[in-house]
Design a protein around this motif. Structure first.
Motif, PDB file in Angstrom:
ATOM      1  N   ARG A  39     -56.444  -8.280  46.778  1.00 24.28           N
ATOM      2  CA  ARG A  39     -55.063  -8.460  46.301  1.00 24.28           C
ATOM      3  C   ARG A  39     -54.312  -9.438  47.211  1.00 24.28           C
ATOM      4  N   ASP A  40     -53.920  -8.989  48.403  1.00 24.99           N
ATOM      5  CA  ASP A  40     -53.127  -9.852  49.286  1.00 24.99           C
ATOM      6  C   ASP A  40     -53.934 -11.098  49.658  1.00 24.99           C
ATOM      7  N   SER A 174     -44.261   0.937  49.863  1.00 28.83           N
ATOM      8  CA  SER A 174     -44.017  -0.051  50.925  1.00 28.83           C
ATOM      9  C   SER A 174     -42.600  -0.588  50.830  1.00 28.83           C
ATOM     10  N   GLU A 176     -41.077  -3.431  51.443  1.00 28.19           N
ATOM     11  CA  GLU A 176     -41.563  -4.764  51.814  1.00 28.19           C
ATOM     12  C   GLU A 176     -40.614  -5.398  52.812  1.00 28.19           C
ATOM     13  N   PRO A 210     -44.842  -2.597  56.286  1.00 25.19           N
ATOM     14  CA  PRO A 210     -45.398  -3.936  56.500  1.00 25.19           C
ATOM     15  C   PRO A 210     -44.568  -4.834  57.404  1.00 25.19           C
ATOM     16  N   THR A 212     -44.255  -7.917  56.864  1.00 28.93           N
ATOM     17  CA  THR A 212     -44.518  -8.895  55.787  1.00 28.93           C
ATOM     18  C   THR A 212     -44.503 -10.298  56.370  1.00 28.93           C
ATOM     19  N   HIS A 243     -49.402  -2.713  57.990  1.00 28.27           N
ATOM     20  CA  HIS A 243     -49.785  -3.859  57.145  1.00 28.27           C
ATOM     21  C   HIS A 243     -49.159  -5.080  57.821  1.00 28.27           C
ATOM     22  N   HIS A 245     -48.845  -8.982  58.973  1.00 23.20           N
ATOM     23  CA  HIS A 245     -49.212 -10.390  58.759  1.00 23.20           C
ATOM     24  C   HIS A 245     -49.191 -11.076  60.122  1.00 23.20           C
TER      25      HIS A 245
END
Ligand code: KIV
Ligand code: ZN
Length: 566
Positions: A39-40, A174, A176, A210, A212, A243, A245
């Motif tokens: 997905r991501d 989540s 986000e 996350p 993000t 999660h 990044h």
């Protein structure tokens, strides 16, 4: 000019947590892993994966040991919907693996997500909406309450759909851009969503927090996670998921520190593929744990297969310096590193047993544990040293060159490198050795060799021998005879007496050859000539005495060549 640009930026505000406890913790067990490659990761590809590629990657993720796999965003793309259906309809999902799908908080998208799951045994519905201050202000123009209402509405719809389906549904929420959200607000919305889902310790909800966009040093993410866990109402009814990044390049560190802060679960991708600079790299996280003696619960013992499948499905290369996986990460070119690795490996091998702790300088992991061979560890270029060259000769060809011989052969290889530049592959190292020591006979060539008499007196500890030999000297055959303390000594005498050569035998080494032809042995001999110059020679034969005779002639030939070349 650069200074002026600095005015555009503001430092990220750390949170007040003076009594933080996470710095004193260590990671002692693996989290629950969830792969978001399909997905991501997929969402960030120039050319998203087709069904076949997604299937191939899915199978590999299962083989590696992932038990939770986000398979897509089925309500957002037909391919992702079709892929989820394909997994369910073909019965590809193992019973102990749960698929997960992402959805926004909109009725038709939620319904489509459930439709895609129809017939699956288990599934995680992953609801998200952005909660960040910036997005509330510049993207949605919504108040905090409106954002909470949006999340809660989605949670309610999901619970209604879950009540209707045969699939065993688990919930994930989540907020986000959690790291761009005021912490108290992130907690408020998560608790509002949790209330809708009525979780319990036996049916906990996944709360995924996350980063993000990675905006701060990793310690701040850990503080945020510790704060969140400490302040939430029903900690035992939630699984706290990370999660991260990698915008600042510290997603692995942030995730590790956040695990120390008490998180239970990690979402990430293989080799860190994902939006912009990517998601956290699960390969690195897992192998970091492995090298601390913690079972990561994922099997990367065939890292080359993982790389092959990843590269062909994503069309992205794994960087040659990528931790644990890159083509060059087990390779040392520098002489001092090669020498240290060589010694470390030898010491490890001496005590090879199950209990032996891995301790090799410059190598935090045994390359064999990820399916890498030792061949690639040491490669030869102009930065390399004699230790590395000796390592290649030993590891790849079974020649354990005596330590005193290393400088001479090292200088020969260096000369080849100076002439040709670049890297010398191991086969070329061996061919140089062969040409230099084993096959050239510019002056003396052995035609025949015979031990005619041998006497061993055990009582006196005395051994004598008489030999007869035919040597071609610059093509002209000479028959020689002599006696000495053993066949090699007698042969030396034959050369001295019959050909008038002056030399002293200074060093002798021998060993069986374990690579290639295992019934052969190799001898190494060092002589000094009448000018006290040193020359090494080497000889290989099925008979150890003949090997030593050949080694002596090899040294004599090298001395003769040196004299001829001035
Ligand atoms: O990075 C992110 O915030 C996401 C969410 C959808 C979980 O991928
Ligand atoms: Zn993401």
């Amino acid at each position: 000019m650069f200074r002026d640009k600095l005015k555009k930026y503001r430092p990220y505000q750390p949170i007040e947590l003076p009594d933080r406890t996470w710095p004193g913790n260590t990671i002692t067990k693996a989290p629950t892993w969830c792969s978001v490659d399909l997905r991501d990761g997929n969402q960030a590809l120039i050319q998203p994966m087709n069904l076949e590629e997604k299937l191939e990657l899915f199978q590999m993720l299962v083989d590696v040991g992932f038990k939770e796999i986000e398979v897509g965003f089925p309500s957002a793309s037909q391919t992702e919907y079709d892929f989820t259906r394909l997994l369910v309809e073909r019965g590809i999902i193992p019973d102990d693996v749960v698929i997960q799908a992402l959805t926004q908080s909109r009725e038709h998208l939620i319904k489509k997500t459930f439709e895609s799951f129809q017939g699956a045994k288990n599934a995680v519905v992953h609801l998200y909406n952005s909660t960040s201050t910036l997005q509330r202000e510049v993207v949605f123009h919504m108040s905090r309450q409106e954002i909470i209402d949006l999340g809660v509405r989605g949670a309610k719809l999901i619970a209604e759909e879950a009540a209707k389906t045969e699939t065993e549904i688990r919930y994930e929420y989540s907020p986000e851009s959690f790291t761009g959200t005021e912490l108290d607000f992130a907690l408020e919305i998560c608790e509002a969503v949790l209330d809708e889902w009525d979780p319990s310790p036996s049916k906990p909800v996944i709360i995924n927090l996350p980063a993000t966009v990675e905006m701060s040093t990793p310690n701040v993410y850990a503080d945020q996670i510790e704060w969140f866990i400490r302040n939430m109402k029903n900690r035992d009814c939630a699984l706290i998921s990370l999660h991260a990044h990698n915008d600042r390049g510290s997603a692995v560190a942030a995730t590790e520190l956040a695990l120390m802060a008490g998180a239970d679960r990690v979402e990430g991708t293989l080799f860190g593929n994902g939006e912009r600079t990517g998601n956290v790299d699960i390969v690195t996280l897992a192998l970091n744990m492995f090298t601390q003696g913690v079972d990561p619960g994922l099997d990367f013992s065939d890292i080359n297969r993982v790389i092959d499948v990843y590269e062909s499905c994503t069309r992205l290369p794994v960087h040659p310096r990528h931790p644990y996986a890159g083509e060059l990460v087990y390779t040392a070119f520098s002489g001092s590193h090669q020498d240290a690795i060589n010694k470390g490996m030898a010491s490890c091998e001496k005590e090879k047993d199950e209990e032996k702790v891995w301790a090799v300088p410059y190598l935090p992991i045994d390359p064999e544990d990820v399916g890498r061979t030792y061949e690639s560890i040491i490669r030869i270029n102009s930065q390399s040293g004699k230790g590395g060259i000796a390592y290649i000769m030993d590891r790849e060809f079974g020649f354990k060159l005596p330590k005193e011989m290393h400088p001479e052969f090292g200088a020969i290889i260096q000369q080849v490198l100076d002439e040709q530049g670049g890297e010398l592959m191991s086969d070329a190292v061996y061919h140089t050795f062969e040409k230099e020591y084993l096959i050239t006979e510019p002056c003396y060539k052995l035609k025949r060799f015979n031990v005619v008499k041998r006497h061993i007196d055990e009582k006196e500890d005395l051994s004598t021998a008489e030999v007869e030999t035919v040597i071609a000297v610059h093509g002209k055959e000479e028959t020689l005879q002599a006696a000495g303390n053993g066949p090699l000594d007698a042969f030396c005498e034959a050369l001295r007496q019959g050909l008038g050569l002056t030399f002293t035998l200074q060093a002798y080494h021998e060993h069986a050859l374990t690579k290639g032809s295992s019934s052969k042995a190799v001898s190494y001999i060092m002589i000094t000539d009448s000018d006290e110059k040193e020359f090494w020679g080497a000889g290989v034969d099925t008979d150890i005495i003949v090997a030593s005779i050949k080694a002596l002639l090899s040294a004599m030939n090298r001395a003769c060549s040196a004299r001829q070349n001035g």
